[in-house]
Design a protein around this motif. Structure first.
Motif, short mmCIF file in Angstrom:
data_model
loop_
_atom_site.label_atom_id
_atom_site.label_comp_id
_atom_site.label_asym_id
_atom_site.label_seq_id
_atom_site.Cartn_x
_atom_site.Cartn_y
_atom_site.Cartn_z
N SER A 1 0.82 -1.23 0.12
CA SER A 1 -0.12 0.07 -0.05
C SER A 1 0.80 1.51 0.14
N ARG A 2 0.20 2.43 -0.52
CA ARG A 2 0.98 3.65 -0.49
C ARG A 2 1.39 3.94 1.29
N GLU A 3 0.55 3.71 2.05
CA GLU A 3 1.09 3.68 3.54
C GLU A 3 2.19 3.00 3.93
N ALA A 4 2.23 1.78 3.45
CA ALA A 4 3.36 1.03 3.85
C ALA A 4 4.44 1.53 3.21
N TRP A 5 4.51 2.00 1.94
CA TRP A 5 5.76 2.38 1.07
C TRP A 5 6.19 3.58 1.72
N LEU A 6 5.35 4.42 2.20
CA LEU A 6 5.78 5.62 2.80
C LEU A 6 6.33 5.44 4.05
N GLN A 7 6.06 4.30 5.09
CA GLN A 7 6.56 4.02 6.25
C GLN A 7 8.21 3.71 5.83
N ARG A 8 8.18 2.67 4.90
CA ARG A 8 9.25 2.19 4.43
C ARG A 8 10.28 3.39 3.95
N LEU A 9 9.99 4.16 3.17
CA LEU A 9 10.59 5.51 2.79
C LEU A 9 10.91 6.31 3.93
N SER A 10 10.15 6.48 4.99
CA SER A 10 10.67 7.41 6.13
C SER A 10 11.44 6.63 7.02
N HIS A 11 11.48 5.30 6.97
CA HIS A 11 12.67 4.36 7.84
C HIS A 11 13.93 4.78 7.24
N GLN A 12 13.92 4.41 5.82
CA GLN A 12 15.15 4.50 5.15
C GLN A 12 15.82 5.94 5.27
N LEU A 13 15.04 6.96 5.13
CA LEU A 13 15.49 8.38 5.12
C LEU A 13 15.91 8.44 6.49
N SER A 14 15.51 8.19 7.57
CA SER A 14 15.91 8.33 8.74
C SER A 14 17.25 7.81 9.21
N THR A 15 17.23 6.51 8.63
CA THR A 15 18.45 5.77 8.94
C THR A 15 19.61 6.02 7.93
N THR A 16 19.45 6.66 6.74
CA THR A 16 20.64 7.32 6.22
C THR A 16 20.99 8.58 6.40
N TYR A 17 19.71 9.53 6.74
CA TYR A 17 20.02 10.84 7.06
C TYR A 17 19.66 11.19 8.41
N PRO A 18 20.28 10.70 9.49
CA PRO A 18 19.87 11.06 10.92
C PRO A 18 19.19 12.56 11.16
N ALA A 19 19.88 13.48 10.55
CA ALA A 19 19.49 14.81 10.57
C ALA A 19 18.02 15.11 10.08
N LEU A 20 17.63 14.26 9.42
CA LEU A 20 16.15 14.27 9.02
C LEU A 20 15.03 13.31 9.63
N ASP A 21 15.61 12.76 10.68
CA ASP A 21 14.89 11.69 11.28
C ASP A 21 13.60 12.47 11.86
N GLY A 22 12.45 11.99 11.57
CA GLY A 22 11.20 12.45 11.99
C GLY A 22 10.77 13.64 11.39
N ILE A 23 11.33 14.00 10.47
CA ILE A 23 10.75 15.14 9.57
C ILE A 23 9.48 14.88 8.75
N ARG A 24 8.77 15.81 8.57
CA ARG A 24 7.46 15.39 8.02
C ARG A 24 7.61 15.57 6.55
N LEU A 25 6.76 14.74 5.88
CA LEU A 25 6.84 14.48 4.42
C LEU A 25 5.48 14.88 4.03
N HIS A 26 5.32 15.64 2.64
CA HIS A 26 4.28 16.03 2.11
C HIS A 26 4.23 15.63 0.78
N ARG A 27 3.14 15.67 0.05
CA ARG A 27 2.81 15.43 -1.49
C ARG A 27 3.50 16.22 -2.24
N GLY A 28 4.70 16.04 -3.05
CA GLY A 28 5.17 17.05 -3.98
C GLY A 28 4.40 17.04 -5.44
N TRP A 29 4.83 16.14 -6.22
CA TRP A 29 4.22 16.05 -7.30
C TRP A 29 4.41 14.43 -8.11
#
Length: 348
Positions: free
Chosen positions: A270-298
């Motif tokens: 699902s898109r929700e599961a994909w977003l969770q996976r993306l958020s986890h990878q983002l915070s793991t690779t870039y600790p400075a962005l841990d917990g940052i909110r994501l919004h639809r771009g395009w």
């Protein structure tokens, strides 16, 4: 933009960066050219990119060679077309977290450099120096390619379209293809036109357009979505476009935010599961962005070939040419694609 003529030597189907490049190169070579676009120019896949042109494509020196040729054209684009691209060097960093990725880079580096790609292997510490958002502990090494530039894709379309028209090409927008006869008669939503040569550069619709001519193009269409973060709490220097090789996570600076992409949801995800996976990878690779909110771009759709390498060529027994399957990399190859199709139409 223009009325549909009844006859042309070359008919280009698709008005994105690749199609307008082809129309420009053909028209400037003296070929009577008409371009058809189903919507507005640049409204398809060209409008759904991250807006970066680069020369390094991991494991793919052939695409790198086309991109290096294209980069040379982009540096001379404003002089040629009168349209500035606003090129801003950002560089491209590819993160390696597995031994085989480092070995593959070393195996192909000489071929990349022979193709005109400027790329080198850097240590994890050097990668963090280039992109301070990174965690050094999560890396083995990285590839660094300085020849990557933020740009305006719409300006590329405008520039090529204007140059094509100056050279005599006719551009027809809001014109959908409804049928293609064996004799080259092309039927559209606004009338019919007889084409001696047809060039399919319709991006995500290339397979459908080709099928109307009885040509099978092994191109699939897939959706893409790019996200934007909140502005980071601490203003940052512009980080390079950065790709995490294992996950496909990529980021680049976008004004005061970070533009983020990571492919698309899996077949049963699902898109929700994909977003969770993306958020986890983002915070793991870039600790400075841990917990940052994501919004639809395009979002948009890209055309992909079976191996991710563009299909540029002609049908073996009829004047049907194609430039498709760029897999989201058409922006980086559009000038070279236009040159190649021009030469193929000329019999080179």
């Amino acid at each position: 933009m223009s009325a549909l003529p009844t006859h042309t030597v070359a008919l280009v189907i698709g008005g994105g960066v690749v199609g307008t490049s082809i129309a420009c190169h053909l028209a400037e070579a003296g070929v009577r050219t008409v371009l058809l676009e189903r919507g507005a120019l640049g409204s398809g896949a060209s409008a759904a990119t991250a807006g970066v042109v680069r020369t390094f494509f991991p494991g793919d020196p052939h695409t790198g060679g086309l991109a290096a040729r294209s980069m040379t054209a982009y540096h001379g684009f404003a002089k040629r077309t009168g349209t500035p691209l606003g090129l801003k060097r950002v560089g491209f960093l590819v993160l390696f977290t597995e031994d085989h990725q480092v070995e593959e880079f070393r195996r192909t580096q000489a071929a990349q450099q022979a193709a005109g790609v400027d790329v080198e292997l850097v240590t994890a510490a050097e990668a963090v120096g280039l992109n301070p958002l990174l965690s050094e502990r999560a890396l083995l090494a990285a590839a660094w390619a300085p020849e990557a530039y933020a740009c305006d894709p719409a300006a590329i379309v405008r520039g090529y379209a204007a140059a094509a028209q100056d050279a005599g090409a006719v551009l027809c927008t809001e014109t959908s293809i409804t049928g293609i006869d064996p004799d080259g008669q092309v039927h559209t939503s606004t009338g019919s036109i007889l084409a001696e040569t047809i060039v399919c550069a319709a991006g995500p619709w290339s397979r459908t357009v080709a099928s109307l001519a009885g040509v099978e193009l092994p191109v699939t269409t897939y959706p893409v979505e790019l996200l934007l973060t909140d502005p980071p709490a601490t203003p940052l220097a512009t980080p390079p476009m950065t790709l995490h090789a294992s996950s496909g996570l990529r980021i680049r600076a976008w004004k005061d935010r970070i533009l983020v992409g990571m492919g698309r949801p899996g077949p049963d995800e699902s898109r929700e599961a994909w977003l969770q996976r993306l958020s986890h990878q983002l915070s793991t690779t870039y600790p400075a962005l841990d917990g940052i909110r994501l919004h639809r771009g395009w979002s948009g759709a890209f055309d992909a070939s079976p191996n991710g390498t563009a299909l540029i060529g002609r049908h073996p027994s009829r004047p049907f040419f194609y430039a498709a399957g760029f897999s989201g990399q058409g922006l980086c190859q559009a000038p070279a694609a236009g040159e190649t199709i021009r030469d193929l139409v000329a019999g080179k």
